[in-house]
Motif scaffolding. Structure first.
Motif, PDB file in Angstrom:
ATOM      1  N   UNK A   1     -15.022 -18.422 -42.938  1.00  0.00           N
ATOM      2  CA  UNK A   1     -16.170 -18.157 -42.075  1.00  0.00           C
ATOM      3  C   UNK A   1     -15.988 -16.820 -41.366  1.00  0.00           C
ATOM      4  N   UNK A   2     -16.402 -15.767 -42.027  1.00  0.00           N
ATOM      5  CA  UNK A   2     -16.243 -14.424 -41.475  1.00  0.00           C
ATOM      6  C   UNK A   2     -17.084 -14.204 -40.233  1.00  0.00           C
ATOM      7  N   UNK A   3     -18.233 -14.870 -40.134  1.00  0.00           N
ATOM      8  CA  UNK A   3     -19.077 -14.688 -38.957  1.00  0.00           C
ATOM      9  C   UNK A   3     -18.364 -15.159 -37.702  1.00  0.00           C
ATOM     10  N   UNK A   4     -17.695 -16.298 -37.786  1.00  0.00           N
ATOM     11  CA  UNK A   4     -16.941 -16.797 -36.635  1.00  0.00           C
ATOM     12  C   UNK A   4     -15.759 -15.888 -36.332  1.00  0.00           C
ATOM     13  N   UNK A   5     -15.043 -15.479 -37.371  1.00  0.00           N
ATOM     14  CA  UNK A   5     -13.897 -14.586 -37.165  1.00  0.00           C
ATOM     15  C   UNK A   5     -14.338 -13.265 -36.536  1.00  0.00           C
ATOM     16  N   UNK A   6     -15.470 -12.744 -36.991  1.00  0.00           N
ATOM     17  CA  UNK A   6     -15.981 -11.500 -36.428  1.00  0.00           C
ATOM     18  C   UNK A   6     -16.359 -11.688 -34.967  1.00  0.00           C
ATOM     19  N   UNK A   7     -16.994 -12.812 -34.653  1.00  0.00           N
ATOM     20  CA  UNK A   7     -17.374 -13.075 -33.267  1.00  0.00           C
ATOM     21  C   UNK A   7     -16.135 -13.156 -32.373  1.00  0.00           C
ATOM     22  N   UNK A   8     -15.071 -13.763 -32.861  1.00  0.00           N
ATOM     23  CA  UNK A   8     -13.824 -13.834 -32.097  1.00  0.00           C
ATOM     24  C   UNK A   8     -13.229 -12.437 -31.904  1.00  0.00           C
ATOM     25  N   UNK A   9     -13.282 -11.612 -32.955  1.00  0.00           N
ATOM     26  CA  UNK A   9     -12.749 -10.256 -32.875  1.00  0.00           C
ATOM     27  C   UNK A   9     -13.548  -9.409 -31.888  1.00  0.00           C
ATOM     28  N   UNK A  10     -14.879  -9.504 -31.946  1.00  0.00           N
ATOM     29  CA  UNK A  10     -15.699  -8.704 -31.031  1.00  0.00           C
ATOM     30  C   UNK A  10     -15.509  -9.161 -29.584  1.00  0.00           C
ATOM     31  N   UNK A  11     -15.251 -10.443 -29.380  1.00  0.00           N
ATOM     32  CA  UNK A  11     -14.959 -10.930 -28.029  1.00  0.00           C
ATOM     33  C   UNK A  11     -13.621 -10.371 -27.546  1.00  0.00           C
ATOM     34  N   UNK A  12     -12.634 -10.365 -28.445  1.00  0.00           N
ATOM     35  CA  UNK A  12     -11.304  -9.843 -28.110  1.00  0.00           C
ATOM     36  C   UNK A  12     -11.380  -8.365 -27.726  1.00  0.00           C
ATOM     37  N   UNK A  13     -12.226  -7.607 -28.413  1.00  0.00           N
ATOM     38  CA  UNK A  13     -12.374  -6.174 -28.157  1.00  0.00           C
ATOM     39  C   UNK A  13     -13.468  -5.875 -27.131  1.00  0.00           C
ATOM     40  N   UNK A  14     -14.067  -6.908 -26.532  1.00  0.00           N
ATOM     41  CA  UNK A  14     -15.139  -6.764 -25.534  1.00  0.00           C
ATOM     42  C   UNK A  14     -16.311  -5.937 -26.055  1.00  0.00           C
ATOM     43  N   UNK A  15     -16.761  -6.245 -27.263  1.00  0.00           N
ATOM     44  CA  UNK A  15     -17.850  -5.498 -27.881  1.00  0.00           C
ATOM     45  C   UNK A  15     -19.191  -6.226 -27.831  1.00  0.00           C
ATOM     46  N   UNK A  16     -19.206  -7.431 -27.321  1.00  0.00           N
ATOM     47  CA  UNK A  16     -20.449  -8.190 -27.279  1.00  0.00           C
ATOM     48  C   UNK A  16     -20.593  -9.088 -28.500  1.00  0.00           C
ATOM     49  N   UNK A  17     -21.738  -9.740 -28.585  1.00  0.00           N
ATOM     50  CA  UNK A  17     -22.007 -10.696 -29.660  1.00  0.00           C
ATOM     51  C   UNK A  17     -22.692  -9.976 -30.823  1.00  0.00           C
ATOM     52  N   UNK A  18     -22.146 -10.116 -32.031  1.00  0.00           N
ATOM     53  CA  UNK A  18     -22.774  -9.463 -33.175  1.00  0.00           C
ATOM     54  C   UNK A  18     -24.078 -10.145 -33.575  1.00  0.00           C
TER      55      UNK A  18
END
Length: 85
Positions: A8-25
């Motif tokens: 599930x890349x969408x979930x992994x990406x959401x976790x990564x963007x949260x970690x980097x404080x980039x917001x919700x994709x």
């Protein structure tokens, strides 16, 4: 670095963007082709930037491909930024 195997890349990406404080994709989707053979293209949108690109025979598949591509882009960007810091 190889990308981790992920279902599930969408979930992994959401976790990564949260970690980097980039917001919700979010995902920009375009579709083409006749109704019986549609093709979908997706790009990840974070703020005013677009990342990744994915294609598929349905929206979900295109979004997953775009999320995987965006994950790799963002990870590489973050690594470069850390090396420059």
């Amino acid at each position: 670095d190889a990308l981790p195997i992920c279902l599930d890349w969408k979930t992994s990406l959401q976790e990564l963007t949260a970690e980097y404080s980039l917001g919700v994709p979010t995902y920009a989707i375009t579709e083409s082709g006749p109704d019986h053979a549609k093709s979908f293209e997706a790009q990840v949108v974070l703020g005013d930037k677009h990342y990744g690109h994915g294609t598929g025979s349905n929206k979900k598949e295109a979004e997953q491909m775009a999320a995987a591509s965006a994950y790799a882009e963002l990870q590489a960007e973050h690594e470069v930024a850390e090396q420059q810091a």
